[in-house]
Design a protein around this motif. Sequence first.
Motif, mmCIF file in Angstrom:
data_model
loop_
_atom_site.group_PDB
_atom_site.id
_atom_site.type_symbol
_atom_site.label_atom_id
_atom_site.label_comp_id
_atom_site.label_asym_id
_atom_site.label_seq_id
_atom_site.Cartn_x
_atom_site.Cartn_y
_atom_site.Cartn_z
ATOM 1 N N GLN A 71 3.526 8.161 7.116
ATOM 2 C CA GLN A 71 2.566 8.658 6.155
ATOM 3 C C GLN A 71 3.056 7.975 4.662
ATOM 4 N N ALA A 72 4.273 8.145 4.428
ATOM 5 C CA ALA A 72 4.446 7.430 3.032
ATOM 6 C C ALA A 72 3.881 5.949 2.923
ATOM 7 N N ARG A 73 4.111 5.110 3.906
ATOM 8 C CA ARG A 73 3.912 3.698 4.051
ATOM 9 C C ARG A 73 2.208 3.584 4.081
ATOM 10 N N ARG A 106 -9.836 3.115 8.238
ATOM 11 C CA ARG A 106 -8.781 2.255 7.391
ATOM 12 C C ARG A 106 -7.264 2.589 7.547
ATOM 13 N N ALA A 107 -6.890 3.512 7.850
ATOM 14 C CA ALA A 107 -5.693 3.922 8.113
ATOM 15 C C ALA A 107 -5.054 3.357 9.288
ATOM 16 N N GLY A 136 -2.563 2.710 0.063
ATOM 17 C CA GLY A 136 -3.941 3.116 -0.234
ATOM 18 C C GLY A 136 -4.787 3.613 1.158
ATOM 19 N N THR A 137 -4.329 3.856 1.975
ATOM 20 C CA THR A 137 -4.976 4.493 3.424
ATOM 21 C C THR A 137 -4.262 5.602 3.683
ATOM 22 N N PRO A 138 -4.323 6.886 3.028
ATOM 23 C CA PRO A 138 -3.471 8.014 3.471
ATOM 24 C C PRO A 138 -3.751 8.482 4.706
ATOM 25 N N THR A 190 -6.106 0.365 10.656
ATOM 26 C CA THR A 190 -5.962 -0.842 10.281
ATOM 27 C C THR A 190 -4.584 -1.176 9.772
ATOM 28 N N SER A 191 -4.509 -0.348 8.514
ATOM 29 C CA SER A 191 -3.121 -0.445 8.329
ATOM 30 C C SER A 191 -1.898 0.004 9.034
ATOM 31 N N LEU A 192 -1.929 0.922 10.014
ATOM 32 C CA LEU A 192 -1.063 1.094 10.982
ATOM 33 C C LEU A 192 -0.891 -0.177 11.922
ATOM 34 N N GLU A 193 -1.752 -0.861 12.076
ATOM 35 C CA GLU A 193 -1.524 -2.243 12.900
ATOM 36 C C GLU A 193 -0.553 -3.217 12.071
ATOM 37 N N HIS A 194 -0.854 -3.287 10.749
ATOM 38 C CA HIS A 194 0.191 -3.789 9.829
ATOM 39 C C HIS A 194 1.743 -3.343 9.959
ATOM 40 N N ILE A 195 1.583 -2.187 9.823
ATOM 41 C CA ILE A 195 2.828 -1.379 9.234
ATOM 42 C C ILE A 195 3.735 -1.560 10.690
#
Length: 324
Positions: free
Chosen positions: A54-56, A86-87, A61-63, A89-94
Motif C-alpha cells: 500500500q505504501a509503495r 492504474r494500481a 501516485g496509484t493508491p 500496472t504499478s503492482l507489476e513494477h513493484i
Amino acid sequence: MPTTQATTTRKATNRNTTDRATKARLTAALHNGPFSLALRLAVKSSGLSLDRLQARLHARGTPASKTALSYWQHGHTRPERPESLRAVTSLEHILNLPPDSLTSLLGPRRPRGRWLRHHAGVLPADRAWARPDGLARALDRLDARPESLHDLSRVGTHLTVSVDASRRIAEIAYHQLLRAERDTDRYLVAFRSDHAHGPLHIPESRGCRVGRQRADDTTGFRVLELLLDRPLRAGELTVLDYTVLPGGLPDAEQTIRVGEAVRDLSLQVQFAPGALPARVVRGYRRSVSEPDTVAELWVGASRTAQLTEVDPVPGIYRVRWDWD
C-alpha cells in the motif's frame, strides 16, 4: 555438524524448495490465470506485506487500500475502475513482473453504467427499483455494477417476514436456491427502505458468510455481500439461508423482484400476537413505473399471510398491510 547448524541448513533448504515451488506456480498462473491467484502468488514471492505494498502504491501516485488488495488476491472483487487498473500496472513494477502480465489476466473491461449487459428475463435496474442511481452508487463501493446482482440467478426464493408487537419489521429470513450465471464466489443482495438507518445485521447464515456492506443513505439503499462457502462455476447450484435484522423498520410492506429463472416463490408475513393488521393485500406490477394489480390476502390461524407462486411472471411482487 552441530545440531543447531543442521537445523538451520534444513530450514534454509526447505525455504528454498518452497520459494522455487511458489515461483513455478506463479509462472503458470501468469500464463493461465486467474488474476487473483497470480496476484496472490506474486505478493507471496515478493515477501512484501500489504502495508508495504500500500505504501509503495501510494508513493507511485496509484493508491489502493489494503482491503482492495486483499479482495483482489482472493477473488472477492476484481479491479475495473480506471484508478484500480492504474494500481495494477504499478503492482507489476513493484512485484518485478513483466509489463501487462497481471492486467492481461483481467480480460476486456466489463461494461458499466446503464444495464449494458442485460441478462434475459431480468428486470433492468431502472424498471426494478426506485432511485436506481442510489443502487449503482452503493454497488460501486463494492466494485460492482447493477448487473452483478444477477451473477447468481434465483431459481427458488422464499422469504419469511416477522412483524413484532410494535408493528415493525423485526426479521427477514431468506431461503434461496441459486444458479451461477458466471464463475463467482459471492452473492450480492440489495435492500431499500425510506426508514433504514445504520447497517443490517445478519446473525446467522448457512452456505455463506457475511462480507462487506455498503450504503447510499440519500436513497436508503443497503447492499450486502455474502461470500459463498465454495466458489461456483457457471451453471452450478447452491442453497443459501440467511436471516437479516433490519433494525425494526416501520415499513408496512415487503417487496421482491422476480426474473424468469424463478420457478417457485413464496413471501410470508408473520404477525406477532396483538399486532394483527386490519387488511393485507398482495400486489404485482411489471415495473416501478406501473400501478399494482392488487388482491386481498387471508391471515390464517398462525397469524401469517402468504403470497405463493409457481413459475411466477417476471416483475415486482409485494405484500402490504395496515392497521386502520
